[in-house]
Design a protein around this motif. Structure first.
Motif, PDB file in Angstrom:
ATOM      1  N   ASP A  35       0.869  -1.099  -0.335  1.00 39.93           N
ATOM      2  CA  ASP A  35      -0.317   0.015   0.539  1.00 39.93           C
ATOM      3  C   ASP A  35       0.843   1.045  -0.270  1.00 39.93           C
ATOM      4  N   GLU A  36       2.166   1.085   0.860  1.00 38.59           N
ATOM      5  CA  GLU A  36       2.862   2.070   0.210  1.00 38.59           C
ATOM      6  C   GLU A  36       3.152   2.662  -0.556  1.00 38.59           C
ATOM      7  N   ASP A  37       4.006   1.944  -1.088  1.00 39.47           N
ATOM      8  CA  ASP A  37       5.017   1.977  -2.715  1.00 39.47           C
ATOM      9  C   ASP A  37       3.537   2.563  -3.611  1.00 39.47           C
ATOM     10  N   VAL A  38       1.633   2.013  -2.996  1.00 39.04           N
ATOM     11  CA  VAL A  38       0.819   2.591  -4.564  1.00 39.04           C
ATOM     12  C   VAL A  38       1.275   4.045  -4.255  1.00 39.04           C
ATOM     13  N   ASP A  39       1.089   4.322  -2.646  1.00 41.14           N
ATOM     14  CA  ASP A  39       0.015   5.873  -1.971  1.00 41.14           C
ATOM     15  C   ASP A  39       1.313   6.399  -2.704  1.00 41.14           C
ATOM     16  N   ARG A  40       2.526   6.390  -3.137  1.00 41.68           N
ATOM     17  CA  ARG A  40       3.967   6.894  -3.162  1.00 41.68           C
ATOM     18  C   ARG A  40       3.884   6.796  -4.506  1.00 41.68           C
ATOM     19  N   ALA A  41       4.085   5.904  -5.520  1.00 38.83           N
ATOM     20  CA  ALA A  41       3.316   5.894  -6.652  1.00 38.83           C
ATOM     21  C   ALA A  41       2.435   6.745  -7.086  1.00 38.83           C
ATOM     22  N   LEU A  42       1.243   6.669  -6.381  1.00 42.48           N
ATOM     23  CA  LEU A  42       0.612   7.914  -7.020  1.00 42.48           C
ATOM     24  C   LEU A  42       0.530   9.240  -6.825  1.00 42.48           C
ATOM     25  N   ARG A  43       1.411   9.586  -5.526  1.00 45.70           N
ATOM     26  CA  ARG A  43       1.397  10.972  -5.194  1.00 45.70           C
ATOM     27  C   ARG A  43       2.418  11.303  -6.029  1.00 45.70           C
ATOM     28  N   GLU A  44       3.486  10.880  -6.303  1.00 50.11           N
ATOM     29  CA  GLU A  44       4.396  11.264  -7.146  1.00 50.11           C
ATOM     30  C   GLU A  44       3.753  11.799  -8.687  1.00 50.11           C
ATOM     31  N   ALA A  45       3.603  10.311  -9.217  1.00 55.85           N
ATOM     32  CA  ALA A  45       2.500  10.730 -10.559  1.00 55.85           C
ATOM     33  C   ALA A  45       1.687  11.778 -10.286  1.00 55.85           C
ATOM     34  N   GLY A  46       1.351  12.515  -9.548  1.00 56.39           N
ATOM     35  CA  GLY A  46       0.775  13.578  -9.217  1.00 56.39           C
ATOM     36  C   GLY A  46      -1.029  13.166  -9.716  1.00 56.39           C
ATOM     37  N   LEU A  47      -1.154  12.043  -9.916  1.00 58.49           N
ATOM     38  CA  LEU A  47      -2.690  11.216 -10.130  1.00 58.49           C
ATOM     39  C   LEU A  47      -3.547  10.705  -8.907  1.00 58.49           C
ATOM     40  N   GLY A  48      -3.206  10.774  -7.599  1.00 61.20           N
ATOM     41  CA  GLY A  48      -4.161  10.957  -6.294  1.00 61.20           C
ATOM     42  C   GLY A  48      -3.079  10.418  -5.442  1.00 61.20           C
ATOM     43  N   ARG A  49      -3.681   9.567  -4.598  1.00 60.73           N
ATOM     44  CA  ARG A  49      -3.451   8.791  -2.974  1.00 60.73           C
ATOM     45  C   ARG A  49      -4.388   7.552  -2.989  1.00 60.73           C
ATOM     46  N   LEU A  50      -3.835   6.811  -2.449  1.00 59.84           N
ATOM     47  CA  LEU A  50      -4.449   5.748  -1.134  1.00 59.84           C
ATOM     48  C   LEU A  50      -4.680   5.901  -0.456  1.00 59.84           C
ATOM     49  N   THR A  51      -6.197   5.756   0.388  1.00 61.80           N
ATOM     50  CA  THR A  51      -6.648   6.316   1.385  1.00 61.80           C
ATOM     51  C   THR A  51      -6.584   4.607   2.221  1.00 61.80           C
ATOM     52  N   GLU A  52      -7.199   3.881   1.713  1.00 59.10           N
ATOM     53  CA  GLU A  52      -7.211   2.631   2.617  1.00 59.10           C
ATOM     54  C   GLU A  52      -6.910   1.293   1.517  1.00 59.10           C
ATOM     55  N   GLY A  53      -6.839   0.032   2.036  1.00 66.22           N
ATOM     56  CA  GLY A  53      -6.205  -0.890   1.271  1.00 66.22           C
ATOM     57  C   GLY A  53      -7.383  -1.082  -0.488  1.00 66.22           C
ATOM     58  N   ASP A  54      -8.443  -0.697  -0.447  1.00 63.72           N
ATOM     59  CA  ASP A  54      -9.118  -0.899  -1.248  1.00 63.72           C
ATOM     60  C   ASP A  54     -10.034   0.344  -2.066  1.00 63.72           C
ATOM     61  N   THR A  55      -9.159   1.285  -1.322  1.00 63.37           N
ATOM     62  CA  THR A  55      -9.842   2.802  -1.661  1.00 63.37           C
ATOM     63  C   THR A  55      -8.832   3.916  -2.798  1.00 63.37           C
ATOM     64  N   GLY A  56      -8.960   4.403  -3.189  1.00 57.52           N
ATOM     65  CA  GLY A  56      -8.032   5.604  -4.030  1.00 57.52           C
ATOM     66  C   GLY A  56      -9.199   6.862  -4.232  1.00 57.52           C
ATOM     67  N   LEU A  57      -7.669   7.470  -4.062  1.00 59.91           N
ATOM     68  CA  LEU A  57      -8.719   9.457  -4.564  1.00 59.91           C
ATOM     69  C   LEU A  57      -7.713   9.572  -6.202  1.00 59.91           C
ATOM     70  N   LEU A  58      -8.704   9.178  -6.651  1.00 62.10           N
ATOM     71  CA  LEU A  58      -7.812  10.330  -7.903  1.00 62.10           C
ATOM     72  C   LEU A  58      -8.216  11.500  -8.415  1.00 62.10           C
ATOM     73  N   ASP A  59      -7.320  12.722  -8.879  1.00 65.30           N
ATOM     74  CA  ASP A  59      -7.091  13.999  -8.795  1.00 65.30           C
ATOM     75  C   ASP A  59      -7.774  14.210 -10.128  1.00 65.30           C
ATOM     76  N   VAL A  60      -8.981  14.705 -10.397  1.00 68.92           N
ATOM     77  CA  VAL A  60     -10.238  14.675 -11.459  1.00 68.92           C
ATOM     78  C   VAL A  60      -8.908  15.391 -12.598  1.00 68.92           C
ATOM     79  N   ALA A  61      -7.910  16.596 -12.446  1.00 75.40           N
ATOM     80  CA  ALA A  61      -7.486  17.543 -13.542  1.00 75.40           C
ATOM     81  C   ALA A  61      -6.457  16.273 -14.081  1.00 75.40           C
ATOM     82  N   ALA A  62      -5.484  16.184 -12.830  1.00 75.78           N
ATOM     83  CA  ALA A  62      -4.497  14.981 -13.512  1.00 75.78           C
ATOM     84  C   ALA A  62      -4.706  13.781 -14.250  1.00 75.78           C
ATOM     85  N   LEU A  63      -6.005  13.160 -13.944  1.00 78.85           N
ATOM     86  CA  LEU A  63      -6.398  11.938 -14.178  1.00 78.85           C
ATOM     87  C   LEU A  63      -7.072  12.241 -15.914  1.00 78.85           C
TER      88      LEU A  63
END
Length: 110
Positions: A35-63
């Motif tokens: 989960d930590e790797d996924v969260d870090r990768a999403l944040r570094e890509a500017g696309l979002g973040r992981l909130t829980e193991g089965d849920t994430g948030l994706l930035d609308v503009a970046a997506l």
């Protein structure tokens, strides 16, 4: 549309947007990563973040910025806006509508 987070070269996670013309569904597909790797990768890509193991948030503009150049449908922009509006109507947004809440699924390549 699928946002994939999978193991990349030298085990550095890779984030990519796939199936951009399929706006009837949106999810986060995760490979064999922590989960930590996924969260870090999403944040570094500017696309979002992981909130829980089965849920994430994706930035609308970046997506949109990541997906639109790959789109082939003439009405893609309108359909993307409709997807975002529908998510808002169902309560699947966060950050005052700037992010979409998405379900995390295993990546097919995992």
């Amino acid at each position: 549309m699928i946002v994939e987070v999978i193991g990349g070269a030298d085990e550095v996670p890779e984030v990519r947007v796939a199936d951009v013309d399929d706006l009837a569904r949106l999810h986060l597909a995760v490979g064999a990563l922590t989960d930590e790797d996924v969260d870090r990768a999403l944040r570094e890509a500017g696309l979002g973040r992981l909130t829980e193991g089965d849920t994430g948030l994706l930035d609308v503009a970046a997506l949109r910025a990541a997906a639109e150049p790959q789109a082939t449908a003439d009405d893609w922009a309108q359909r993307f806006d409709g997807m975002v509006e529908q998510a808002g109507a169902k309560g699947w947004t966060a950050d005052d509508g700037a992010s979409l809440q998405v379900h995390v699924e295993p990546a097919a390549s995992a």
